[in-house]
Design a protein around this motif. Structure first.
Motif, PDB file in Angstrom:
ATOM      1  N   TRP A 129       0.825  -2.283   0.111  1.00  0.00           N
ATOM      2  CA  TRP A 129       2.131  -1.823   0.603  1.00  0.00           C
ATOM      3  C   TRP A 129       2.023  -0.377   1.100  1.00  0.00           C
ATOM      4  O   TRP A 129       2.554  -0.047   2.157  1.00  0.00           O
ATOM      5  CB  TRP A 129       3.178  -1.955  -0.507  1.00  0.00           C
ATOM      6  CG  TRP A 129       4.537  -1.484  -0.118  1.00  0.00           C
ATOM      7  CD1 TRP A 129       5.493  -2.173   0.555  1.00  0.00           C
ATOM      8  CD2 TRP A 129       5.092  -0.183  -0.361  1.00  0.00           C
ATOM      9  NE1 TRP A 129       6.611  -1.393   0.733  1.00  0.00           N
ATOM     10  CE2 TRP A 129       6.384  -0.165   0.176  1.00  0.00           C
ATOM     11  CE3 TRP A 129       4.612   0.959  -1.001  1.00  0.00           C
ATOM     12  CZ2 TRP A 129       7.216   0.957   0.108  1.00  0.00           C
ATOM     13  CZ3 TRP A 129       5.439   2.073  -1.069  1.00  0.00           C
ATOM     14  CH2 TRP A 129       6.721   2.071  -0.526  1.00  0.00           C
ATOM     15  N   CYS A 130       1.329   0.462   0.350  1.00  0.00           N
ATOM     16  CA  CYS A 130       1.133   1.851   0.783  1.00  0.00           C
ATOM     17  C   CYS A 130       0.361   1.910   2.092  1.00  0.00           C
ATOM     18  O   CYS A 130       0.723   2.667   3.000  1.00  0.00           O
ATOM     19  CB  CYS A 130       0.389   2.649  -0.291  1.00  0.00           C
ATOM     20  SG  CYS A 130       1.389   3.007  -1.745  1.00  0.00           S
ATOM     21  N   ILE A 166       0.130  -0.330   4.516  1.00  0.00           N
ATOM     22  CA  ILE A 166       0.976  -0.792   5.617  1.00  0.00           C
ATOM     23  C   ILE A 166       2.014   0.259   6.001  1.00  0.00           C
ATOM     24  O   ILE A 166       2.345   0.428   7.179  1.00  0.00           O
ATOM     25  CB  ILE A 166       1.660  -2.121   5.238  1.00  0.00           C
ATOM     26  CG1 ILE A 166       0.623  -3.235   5.264  1.00  0.00           C
ATOM     27  CG2 ILE A 166       2.821  -2.452   6.156  1.00  0.00           C
ATOM     28  CD1 ILE A 166       1.099  -4.540   4.702  1.00  0.00           C
ATOM     29  N   ASN A 167       2.530   0.970   5.021  1.00  0.00           N
ATOM     30  CA  ASN A 167       3.556   1.990   5.272  1.00  0.00           C
ATOM     31  C   ASN A 167       2.976   3.380   5.500  1.00  0.00           C
ATOM     32  O   ASN A 167       3.723   4.350   5.561  1.00  0.00           O
ATOM     33  CB  ASN A 167       4.548   2.008   4.111  1.00  0.00           C
ATOM     34  CG  ASN A 167       5.419   0.788   4.127  1.00  0.00           C
ATOM     35  OD1 ASN A 167       6.298   0.653   4.950  1.00  0.00           O
ATOM     36  ND2 ASN A 167       5.147  -0.151   3.221  1.00  0.00           N
ATOM     37  N   GLN A 168       1.655   3.461   5.614  1.00  0.00           N
ATOM     38  CA  GLN A 168       0.948   4.717   5.869  1.00  0.00           C
ATOM     39  C   GLN A 168       1.300   5.785   4.831  1.00  0.00           C
ATOM     40  O   GLN A 168       1.572   6.939   5.158  1.00  0.00           O
ATOM     41  CB  GLN A 168       1.222   5.210   7.292  1.00  0.00           C
ATOM     42  CG  GLN A 168       0.758   4.236   8.345  1.00  0.00           C
ATOM     43  CD  GLN A 168       1.061   4.687   9.755  1.00  0.00           C
ATOM     44  OE1 GLN A 168       1.830   5.608   9.977  1.00  0.00           O
ATOM     45  NE2 GLN A 168       0.436   4.019  10.705  1.00  0.00           N
ATOM     46  N   LEU A 169       1.291   5.364   3.572  1.00  0.00           N
ATOM     47  CA  LEU A 169       1.561   6.255   2.450  1.00  0.00           C
ATOM     48  C   LEU A 169       0.318   6.345   1.585  1.00  0.00           C
ATOM     49  O   LEU A 169      -0.458   5.388   1.479  1.00  0.00           O
ATOM     50  CB  LEU A 169       2.714   5.717   1.601  1.00  0.00           C
ATOM     51  CG  LEU A 169       4.060   5.563   2.303  1.00  0.00           C
ATOM     52  CD1 LEU A 169       5.020   4.782   1.421  1.00  0.00           C
ATOM     53  CD2 LEU A 169       4.621   6.928   2.648  1.00  0.00           C
ATOM     54  N   GLU A 227      10.629  -4.183  -1.362  1.00  0.00           N
ATOM     55  CA  GLU A 227      10.053  -4.712  -0.131  1.00  0.00           C
ATOM     56  C   GLU A 227       8.896  -5.686  -0.351  1.00  0.00           C
ATOM     57  O   GLU A 227       8.636  -6.519   0.522  1.00  0.00           O
ATOM     58  CB  GLU A 227       9.575  -3.565   0.756  1.00  0.00           C
ATOM     59  CG  GLU A 227      10.704  -2.701   1.269  1.00  0.00           C
ATOM     60  CD  GLU A 227      10.224  -1.513   2.087  1.00  0.00           C
ATOM     61  OE1 GLU A 227       9.002  -1.383   2.328  1.00  0.00           O
ATOM     62  OE2 GLU A 227      11.089  -0.714   2.500  1.00  0.00           O
ATOM     63  N   GLN A 239       9.475   5.875  -4.149  1.00  0.00           N
ATOM     64  CA  GLN A 239       8.444   5.053  -3.521  1.00  0.00           C
ATOM     65  C   GLN A 239       8.262   3.760  -4.320  1.00  0.00           C
ATOM     66  O   GLN A 239       8.100   2.688  -3.732  1.00  0.00           O
ATOM     67  CB  GLN A 239       7.138   5.844  -3.465  1.00  0.00           C
ATOM     68  CG  GLN A 239       5.983   5.097  -2.833  1.00  0.00           C
ATOM     69  CD  GLN A 239       4.684   5.863  -2.903  1.00  0.00           C
ATOM     70  OE1 GLN A 239       4.332   6.400  -3.951  1.00  0.00           O
ATOM     71  NE2 GLN A 239       3.969   5.904  -1.796  1.00  0.00           N
TER      72      GLN A 239
END
Length: 84
Positions: A36-37, A39-42, A12, A5
């Motif tokens: 970033w997390c 936006i990436n649903q993390l 990215e 991750q």
């Protein structure tokens, strides 16, 4: 080889500017990571885990990192709501 991750985040959401003697400070780098997390649903990892991972991936101090991509836009808009 699978990327972690943290490797994907750096790929990215950051750009290394070797000509720069500055870069993202700790607060901005971790804030960019949380954007970033989002936006990436993390789910973001614990901050201590993040810093342990970054210790092996980026130089300390003036790291030359710049923000890029959708996470950069999210971070900036979240940090400075008066811009909208």
């Amino acid at each position: 080889m699978a990327h972690s991750q943290f490797d994907l985040f750096l790929q990215e959401a950051t750009l290394f500017d070797k000509a720069s003697d500055q870069g993202l400070d700790d607060d901005r780098l971790y804030g960019l990571y949380t954007s970033w997390c989002f936006i990436n649903q993390l789910k973001p990892g614990k901050e201590s885990v993040f810093w342990a991972a970054m210790k092996h991936r980026i130089p300390a101090g003036h790291n030359g990192l710049r923000m890029k991509g959708p996470a950069a836009a999210d971070y900036i808009l979240t940090s400075y709501p008066g811009l909208v």
